[in-house]
Write a protein that holds these residues in place. Structure first.
Motif, PDB file in Angstrom:
ATOM      1  N   CYS A  44       4.064  24.462 -30.688  1.00 19.47           N
ATOM      2  CA  CYS A  44       3.900  22.986 -31.072  1.00 19.47           C
ATOM      3  C   CYS A  44       4.548  22.689 -32.493  1.00 19.47           C
ATOM      4  O   CYS A  44       4.385  24.028 -33.299  1.00 19.47           O
ATOM      5  CB  CYS A  44       2.327  23.185 -31.295  1.00 19.47           C
ATOM      6  N   LYS A  46       3.264  20.998 -34.746  1.00 16.23           N
ATOM      7  CA  LYS A  46       2.376  20.987 -35.937  1.00 16.23           C
ATOM      8  C   LYS A  46       1.699  22.240 -36.280  1.00 16.23           C
ATOM      9  O   LYS A  46       2.117  22.204 -37.577  1.00 16.23           O
ATOM     10  CB  LYS A  46       1.325  20.127 -35.467  1.00 16.23           C
ATOM     11  N   CYS A  47       1.936  23.437 -35.760  1.00 15.30           N
ATOM     12  CA  CYS A  47       1.415  24.767 -35.723  1.00 15.30           C
ATOM     13  C   CYS A  47       2.180  25.625 -35.347  1.00 15.30           C
ATOM     14  O   CYS A  47       1.184  26.697 -36.141  1.00 15.30           O
ATOM     15  CB  CYS A  47      -0.284  24.662 -35.841  1.00 15.30           C
ATOM     16  N   CYS A  64      -1.051  21.820 -27.042  1.00 20.70           N
ATOM     17  CA  CYS A  64      -0.983  22.635 -28.077  1.00 20.70           C
ATOM     18  C   CYS A  64      -3.013  23.484 -28.222  1.00 20.70           C
ATOM     19  O   CYS A  64      -4.145  22.017 -27.977  1.00 20.70           O
ATOM     20  CB  CYS A  64      -1.683  22.701 -29.308  1.00 20.70           C
ATOM     21  N   CYS A  67      -4.493  22.834 -31.328  1.00 20.61           N
ATOM     22  CA  CYS A  67      -4.147  21.743 -32.767  1.00 20.61           C
ATOM     23  C   CYS A  67      -4.532  20.111 -31.409  1.00 20.61           C
ATOM     24  O   CYS A  67      -5.226  19.077 -32.147  1.00 20.61           O
ATOM     25  CB  CYS A  67      -3.304  20.962 -33.448  1.00 20.61           C
TER      26      CYS A  67
HETATM   27 ZN   LIG Z   1      -0.805  23.159 -32.288  1.00 22.60          ZN
END
Ligand SMILES: [Zn+2]
Length: 102
Positions: A44, A46-47, A64, A67
């Protein structure tokens, strides 16, 4: 005359060294790109969690588990838009058919 020959050899040697260094730089850049690709593939953005591939409406998406972000590969967004358009048209046709309209 001899001096002119040495100058040519020196220029040739410099050019060969330049080519050698460019090849080394290109190889290092390619290796670094492969390392980054391996590090980030199916993670991911983002995370950093490992993405799960899901099939939705016959198309594969990456989700994901942490998240809940959804990620699409190149071209998949356009496939979804086309699919949504088809469904919308299909729904509209069904709706018109329900009322006896074409
Ligand atoms: Zn994520």
């Amino acid at each position: 005359m001899v001096r002119h020959g040495n100058e040519k050899e020196e220029n040739w040697a410099k050019e060969q060294e330049k080519i050698r260094l460019e090849k080394i730089a290109a190889r290092k850049k390619a290796e670094e790109r492969e390392k980054l690709k391996a590090l980030h593939f199916m993670h991911c953005p983002k995370c950093g969690a490992t993405l799960t591939a899901l099939t939705l409406e016959g198309l594969e998406i990456d989700e994901c588990p942490d998240c809940k972000g959804v990620w699409l590969d190149a071209g998949e967004f356009h496939q979804y838009v086309a699919l949504a358009d088809e469904k919308k048209q299909s729904f509209t046709k069904q709706l018109f058919g329900l009322f006896g309209l074409k």
